[in-house]
Design a protein around this motif. Structure first.
Motif, PDB file in Angstrom:
ATOM      1  N   THR A  69       0.868  -1.289  -0.035  1.00 59.51           N
ATOM      2  CA  THR A  69       0.000  -0.053   0.012  1.00 59.51           C
ATOM      3  C   THR A  69       0.852   1.296  -0.107  1.00 59.51           C
ATOM      4  N   TYR A  70       2.053   0.916  -0.046  1.00 60.69           N
ATOM      5  CA  TYR A  70       3.013   2.168  -0.123  1.00 60.69           C
ATOM      6  C   TYR A  70       2.754   3.279  -1.474  1.00 60.69           C
ATOM      7  N   VAL A  71       2.424   4.527  -0.834  1.00 63.65           N
ATOM      8  CA  VAL A  71       2.511   5.727  -1.930  1.00 63.65           C
ATOM      9  C   VAL A  71       3.286   6.861  -1.236  1.00 63.65           C
ATOM     10  N   PRO A  72       4.771   7.130  -1.825  1.00 64.62           N
ATOM     11  CA  PRO A  72       5.599   8.131  -1.173  1.00 64.62           C
ATOM     12  C   PRO A  72       5.052   9.198  -0.548  1.00 64.62           C
ATOM     13  N   GLY A  73       4.215   9.959  -1.481  1.00 68.16           N
ATOM     14  CA  GLY A  73       3.966  11.228  -0.912  1.00 68.16           C
ATOM     15  C   GLY A  73       2.649  11.153   0.352  1.00 68.16           C
ATOM     16  N   LYS A  74       1.880   9.935   0.252  1.00 66.90           N
ATOM     17  CA  LYS A  74       1.134   9.810   1.428  1.00 66.90           C
ATOM     18  C   LYS A  74       1.829   9.437   2.660  1.00 66.90           C
ATOM     19  N   VAL A  75       3.093   8.947   2.650  1.00 67.68           N
ATOM     20  CA  VAL A  75       3.737   8.339   3.815  1.00 67.68           C
ATOM     21  C   VAL A  75       4.511   9.732   4.038  1.00 67.68           C
ATOM     22  N   LEU A  76       5.033  10.581   3.501  1.00 70.96           N
ATOM     23  CA  LEU A  76       5.707  11.592   3.619  1.00 70.96           C
ATOM     24  C   LEU A  76       4.744  12.861   4.286  1.00 70.96           C
ATOM     25  N   ASN A  77       3.564  12.848   3.731  1.00 71.18           N
ATOM     26  CA  ASN A  77       2.882  13.867   4.526  1.00 71.18           C
ATOM     27  C   ASN A  77       2.046  13.508   5.781  1.00 71.18           C
ATOM     28  N   GLN A  78       2.092  11.993   5.812  1.00 69.87           N
ATOM     29  CA  GLN A  78       1.778  11.592   7.386  1.00 69.87           C
ATOM     30  C   GLN A  78       2.944  11.815   8.044  1.00 69.87           C
ATOM     31  N   GLY A  79       4.109  11.644   7.756  1.00 70.21           N
ATOM     32  CA  GLY A  79       5.208  11.866   8.686  1.00 70.21           C
ATOM     33  C   GLY A  79       5.244  13.259   9.149  1.00 70.21           C
ATOM     34  N   PHE A  80       4.964  14.179   8.182  1.00 69.87           N
ATOM     35  CA  PHE A  80       4.920  15.973   8.637  1.00 69.87           C
ATOM     36  C   PHE A  80       3.640  16.010   9.676  1.00 69.87           C
ATOM     37  N   ARG A  81       2.481  15.142   9.436  1.00 71.42           N
ATOM     38  CA  ARG A  81       1.456  15.506   9.993  1.00 71.42           C
ATOM     39  C   ARG A  81       1.622  15.190  11.568  1.00 71.42           C
ATOM     40  N   LEU A  82       2.351  13.975  11.821  1.00 77.69           N
ATOM     41  CA  LEU A  82       2.482  13.321  13.113  1.00 77.69           C
ATOM     42  C   LEU A  82       3.746  14.131  13.800  1.00 77.69           C
TER      43      LEU A  82
END
Length: 289
Positions: A69-82
């Motif tokens: 399920t990895y999508v780089p933009g989603k994961v990176l945005n999630q990192g910023f949000r957390l």
């Protein structure tokens, strides 16, 4: 020099990299940095024992996604949000800080840059890196790097950015490759600076087969074209594949001769050919979407 922040969030992406992650985490928490580090780990469903190693370092957030399920933009945005802090460092789990100054040098370059978009570390290859890819790291990050003459260059592997800037310019989530290139180009167009922190060094490299090199080059080119950053879409094999591959290999020859690795030149040509072929196919496909 401006004062570096006294607290950061560090976002680590991981997937089946137990072979490197212990050294990377150990190096992070051995940095010559007096501030606090909030560790956030976003794992893509590792099955190689990575989770047990990660838990030893008690991350503030440890998110395990379903494999595939990895999508780089989603994961990176999630990192910023957390992230709880303004300054957010991203470090791939297989990118090991070379020394205890990696973080301090990265942050110093960032705070000393007016209107910063992002600062990124220099990368040096691992000892087992094949010569063709070691040459690429030299071209991108070395003392006389070619990338300094390119229209744009950035790597998310080891970098830092501000959460408040990201809130204005979130990372696109519809790209499977080159999302960091598109993100920093967009910030650059808005007047934000992207800088190489040359004294911040991470050890990171991969050996790809010619087929894997084709796939990566094609994926990057599709994403770049979809973002509208490639003006010439009328690609031709002799002009945009064969001749550039030969020129790339001649550059490799000079580098290999200096480093005593000329025996790897045939492999290098196969890689260069597939990189150029993948790029041409990717540009054409990306511009049709």
């Amino acid at each position: 020099m401006n004062q570096i922040p006294d607290s950061i969030s560090l976002v680590m992406r991981s997937y089946n990299e137990a072979w490197a992650i212990a050294d990377t985490l150990k190096a992070i928490f051995a940095q010559d940095y007096a501030g606090s580090i909030e560790l956030i780990v976003l794992d893509s469903g590792s099955t190689d024992g990575s989770h047990e190693i990660i838990r030893q370092y008690q991350p503030q957030e440890f998110i395990i996604a379903e494999p595939g399920t990895y999508v780089p933009g989603k994961v990176l945005n999630q990192g910023f949000r957390l992230a709880s802090h303004e300054w957010v460092v991203f470090l791939n789990s297989d990118a090991t800080p070379a020394n205890d100054q990696w973080l301090k040098e990265l942050l110093q370059a960032a705070v000393d840059t007016p209107k910063l978009g992002a600062a990124f570390s220099r990368q040096i290859p691992r000892k087992d890196c094949e010569a063709v890819f070691a040459h690429d790291y030299d071209r991108c990050f070395g003392p006389a790097r070619e990338s300094d003459q390119w229209d744009h260059f950035f790597s998310m592997v080891s970098c830092v950015a501000q959460k408040s800037v990201w809130e204005q310019y979130p990372i696109r989530e519809d790209l499977q490759y080159a999302e960091d290139d598109e993100w920093t180009r967009r910030m650059k167009a808005a007047g934000y600076a992207t800088v190489l922190a040359s004294e911040s060094i991470a050890i990171h490299s991969h050996n790809y087969t010619p087929e894997q090199s084709y796939k990566r080059a094609k994926g990057d080119a599709i994403a770049v074209a979809q973002a509208g950053n490639i003006p010439d879409v009328n690609r031709r094999w002799h002009r945009d594949v064969l001749l550039p591959a030969i020129k790339d290999t001649l550059k490799d020859f000079k580098y290999f001769r200096a480093h005593g690795t000329l025996s790897e030149l045939p492999h290098a040509f196969r890689v260069r050919y597939q990189q150029r072929l993948g790029r041409m196919h990717g540009y054409n496909q990306g511009c049709r979407k």
